[in-house]
Design a protein around this motif. Structure first.
Motif, mmCIF file in Angstrom:
data_model
loop_
_atom_site.group_PDB
_atom_site.id
_atom_site.type_symbol
_atom_site.label_atom_id
_atom_site.label_comp_id
_atom_site.label_asym_id
_atom_site.label_seq_id
_atom_site.Cartn_x
_atom_site.Cartn_y
_atom_site.Cartn_z
ATOM 1 N N UNK A 2 0.835 -1.200 0.000
ATOM 2 C CA UNK A 2 0.000 0.000 0.000
ATOM 3 C C UNK A 2 0.867 1.246 0.000
ATOM 4 N N UNK A 3 0.414 2.240 -0.758
ATOM 5 C CA UNK A 3 1.125 3.517 -0.783
ATOM 6 C C UNK A 3 0.795 4.301 0.470
ATOM 7 N N UNK A 4 1.770 5.036 0.934
ATOM 8 C CA UNK A 4 1.503 5.885 2.098
ATOM 9 C C UNK A 4 0.799 7.158 1.621
ATOM 10 N N UNK A 5 0.047 7.759 2.501
ATOM 11 C CA UNK A 5 -0.672 8.991 2.171
ATOM 12 C C UNK A 5 0.339 10.099 1.888
ATOM 13 N N UNK A 6 0.036 10.870 0.866
ATOM 14 C CA UNK A 6 0.913 11.972 0.485
ATOM 15 C C UNK A 6 0.357 13.300 0.982
ATOM 16 N N UNK A 7 -0.555 13.209 1.948
ATOM 17 C CA UNK A 7 -1.149 14.424 2.496
ATOM 18 C C UNK A 7 -1.500 14.182 3.956
ATOM 19 N N UNK A 8 -1.654 15.272 4.669
ATOM 20 C CA UNK A 8 -2.034 15.231 6.083
ATOM 21 C C UNK A 8 -3.560 15.125 6.155
ATOM 22 N N UNK A 9 -4.054 13.983 6.610
ATOM 23 C CA UNK A 9 -5.489 13.702 6.633
ATOM 24 C C UNK A 9 -6.245 14.765 7.437
ATOM 25 N N UNK A 10 -5.718 15.143 8.591
ATOM 26 C CA UNK A 10 -6.380 16.132 9.436
ATOM 27 C C UNK A 10 -6.475 17.484 8.725
ATOM 28 N N UNK A 11 -5.427 17.874 8.058
ATOM 29 C CA UNK A 11 -5.395 19.139 7.327
ATOM 30 C C UNK A 11 -6.427 19.139 6.198
ATOM 31 N N UNK A 12 -6.497 18.046 5.442
ATOM 32 C CA UNK A 12 -7.446 17.985 4.318
ATOM 33 C C UNK A 12 -8.881 17.939 4.835
ATOM 34 N N UNK A 13 -9.100 17.270 5.955
ATOM 35 C CA UNK A 13 -10.438 17.244 6.541
ATOM 36 C C UNK A 13 -10.847 18.655 6.966
ATOM 37 N N UNK A 14 -9.909 19.407 7.480
ATOM 38 C CA UNK A 14 -10.180 20.804 7.829
ATOM 39 C C UNK A 14 -10.578 21.622 6.614
ATOM 40 N N UNK A 16 -12.083 20.377 4.001
ATOM 41 C CA UNK A 16 -13.437 19.924 3.656
ATOM 42 C C UNK A 16 -14.476 20.626 4.527
ATOM 43 N N UNK A 17 -14.147 20.845 5.797
ATOM 44 C CA UNK A 17 -15.045 21.589 6.692
ATOM 45 C C UNK A 17 -15.358 22.945 6.065
ATOM 46 N N UNK A 18 -14.325 23.647 5.624
ATOM 47 C CA UNK A 18 -14.500 24.979 5.053
ATOM 48 C C UNK A 18 -15.357 24.941 3.791
ATOM 49 N N UNK A 19 -15.103 23.973 2.917
ATOM 50 C CA UNK A 19 -15.874 23.879 1.672
ATOM 51 C C UNK A 19 -17.352 23.662 1.977
ATOM 52 N N UNK A 20 -17.656 22.687 2.829
ATOM 53 C CA UNK A 20 -19.054 22.420 3.165
ATOM 54 C C UNK A 20 -19.692 23.592 3.911
ATOM 55 N N UNK A 21 -18.935 24.229 4.790
ATOM 56 C CA UNK A 21 -19.448 25.351 5.570
ATOM 57 C C UNK A 21 -19.813 26.524 4.655
ATOM 58 N N UNK A 57 -17.968 12.900 8.797
ATOM 59 C CA UNK A 57 -16.661 13.113 9.444
ATOM 60 C C UNK A 57 -16.420 14.602 9.664
ATOM 61 N N UNK A 58 -16.827 15.401 8.697
ATOM 62 C CA UNK A 58 -16.698 16.858 8.816
ATOM 63 C C UNK A 58 -17.535 17.361 9.997
ATOM 64 N N UNK A 59 -18.771 16.878 10.106
ATOM 65 C CA UNK A 59 -19.628 17.304 11.224
ATOM 66 C C UNK A 59 -19.028 16.902 12.565
ATOM 67 N N UNK A 60 -18.497 15.690 12.627
ATOM 68 C CA UNK A 60 -17.874 15.225 13.870
ATOM 69 C C UNK A 60 -16.693 16.113 14.245
ATOM 70 N N UNK A 61 -15.869 16.413 13.266
ATOM 71 C CA UNK A 61 -14.698 17.267 13.528
ATOM 72 C C UNK A 61 -15.139 18.670 13.939
ATOM 73 N N UNK A 62 -16.071 19.231 13.200
ATOM 74 C CA UNK A 62 -16.542 20.577 13.492
ATOM 75 C C UNK A 62 -17.151 20.649 14.890
#
Length: 191
Positions: A2-14, A16-21, A57-62
């Motif tokens: 498996x390839x490792x993630x090339x991005x910070x999951x927490x940062x990208x989720x943040x 997504x919060x902004x986009x949906x908001x 996931x966005x709602x949970x984080x927010x």
């Protein structure tokens, strides 16, 4: 392998919060998410699942972020009235980079009627805020700062309703004086 993630999951989720908001659930396309999150569509699906799963996931984080901010604002304050006022004023005078209003309130209006999972997330988050208010009210009554003429649970529900209304109003009301008057009148109920 498996390839490792090339991005910070927490940062990208943040992101997504902004986009949906900013756009709401229905108006947000997968392309909006991919662009706003700065990742490939395949990576988004592999990491977060479909749009609805990502939104949950966005709602949970927010909700966790909002709850944490509210708790930290009132931590250590000895005055229940000051703590509750601070919660209201933090909403009215939030001049940060995030969108105006509240993603939870937006979700309640947009999705709760037809999406039981979204409704449950919003209800849980709202109850967290109501419980914080109730705890502050009980502390104020125990210290003698607040009258015992009201039930803390009932007053917490009332104040939370006013707080939700304020979260809506800040989206359209630019007059800080008017918002302050509303806060002052609402909090007179504690006298």
């Amino acid at each position: 392998m498996a390839r490792s993630k090339e991005f910070d999951v927490d940062n990208v989720l943040g992101k997504a919060v902004t986009v949906f908001w900013q756009q709401g659930y229905e108006r947000t396309s997968m392309q909006d998410l991919v662009t706003g999150m700065g990742i490939h569509k395949r990576s988004m699906y592999d990491t977060f699942g479909d749009k609805h799963t990502l939104y949950m996931k966005v709602l949970e984080r927010y909700a966790g972020t909002v709850s944490g901010k509210m708790e930290s604002k009132v931590e250590g304050l000895s005055s229940a009235k000051k703590a509750i006022r601070l919660l209201f004023e933090a909403i009215a005078y939030n001049n940060g980079p995030e969108p105006k209003g509240c993603l939870l309130v937006n979700t309640a209006v947009e999705l709760a009627v037809h999406d039981p999972e979204a409704a449950a997330r919003v209800k849980d988050a709202f109850l967290d805020t109501e419980h914080l208010l109730e705890r502050l009210l009980r502390q104020g009554q125990e210290s003698g700062e607040l009258t015992r003429s009201f039930d803390p649970s009932d007053m917490a529900a009332y104040l939370h309703n006013a707080l939700v209304g304020l979260r809506v109003l800040v989206k359209t009301e630019p007059d800080a004086g008017r918002l302050q008057t509303i806060i002052d009148l609402t909090l007179k109920s504690l006298d």
